[in-house]
Design an enzyme around this catalytic site. Structure first.
Site, mmCIF file in Angstrom:
data_model
loop_
_atom_site.group_PDB
_atom_site.id
_atom_site.type_symbol
_atom_site.label_atom_id
_atom_site.label_comp_id
_atom_site.label_asym_id
_atom_site.label_seq_id
_atom_site.Cartn_x
_atom_site.Cartn_y
_atom_site.Cartn_z
ATOM 1 N N GLY A 1 0.629 -1.733 -0.239
ATOM 2 C CA GLY A 1 -0.087 0.403 -0.053
ATOM 3 C C GLY A 1 0.829 1.257 0.008
ATOM 4 N N HIS B 1 12.393 10.719 -2.278
ATOM 5 C CA HIS B 1 13.142 9.753 -2.933
ATOM 6 C C HIS B 1 13.914 9.875 -3.466
ATOM 7 C CE1 HIS B 1 9.896 6.304 -3.499
ATOM 8 N NE2 HIS B 1 8.577 7.661 -3.049
ATOM 9 N N ALA C 1 16.665 11.698 -2.332
ATOM 10 C CA ALA C 1 17.115 12.317 -1.648
ATOM 11 C C ALA C 1 18.294 10.506 -1.659
ATOM 12 C CB ALA C 1 16.792 13.102 -0.551
#
Length: 174
Positions: free
Chosen positions: A8, A48, A50
């Site tokens: 999820g 993301h 970084a």
């Protein structure tokens, strides 16, 4: 080896995929499928980015995922695709849905024949109620069927929930 990682939103699936890529000894290509449309999503993308090492080659491929995969796959390399959910979202644009069946078939062929290791991230969104709108139902259905098709050809499938990986196919999560 093809490895599908699903879960999820905010389940830890991307972090798990990145952990696997960090452990890979060869070159890593990161294929990003998202199109940034607002400031909040731009912040998510920046988080993301970084986390990724500078040594990874990042390609913002958008809808051209199959071509990017074919270009990036190497016998000694790992390709991390993040994510199928956002790739499918491109086909929600007006006039794009009719292009999806061929793009899906091309992607499945590219995944099945890719050299080296491929780690694919995708959301599991079919655990809730059936959506009311036709467009949303199409998206939920198509993502579910796409995930099933990728899982069928994958060597490994991992479900991530609350940051914890659960192996569904192919043994223990790595």
């Amino acid at each position: 080896m093809l490895h599908l990682i699903t879960g999820g939103a905010r389940s830890g699936k991307s972090r798990h995929a990145e952990k696997l890529a960090l452990a890979h000894v060869g070159p890593v290509h990161y294929l990003a499928t998202a199109s940034v449309g607002d400031a909040e999503f731009a912040h998510r993308v920046a988080m993301h980015q970084a986390r990724r090492p500078a040594s990874w080659r990042a390609v913002e491929c958008g809808v051209a995922l199959s071509d990017a995969l074919q270009d990036a796959a190497r016998p000694d390399g790992l390709v991390l695709i993040d994510c199928l959910t956002l790739w499918l979202a491109h086909f929600l644009a007006p006039g794009e849905a009719e292009r999806y069946p061929q793009a899906r078939a091309t992607l499945l062929d590219a995944l099945a024949s890719a050299a080296g290791d491929v780690v694919v991230v995708s959301n599991e969104i079919g655990l809730g109620v059936v959506p009311m709108g036709a467009e949303t139902r199409w998206f939920v259905d198509e993502l579910g069927w796409l995930n099933q098709s990728v899982a069928a050809i994958a060597d490994r499938v991992t479900l991530v929930a609350a940051g914890l990986p659960l192996a569904l196919k192919g043994g223990e999560p790595r």
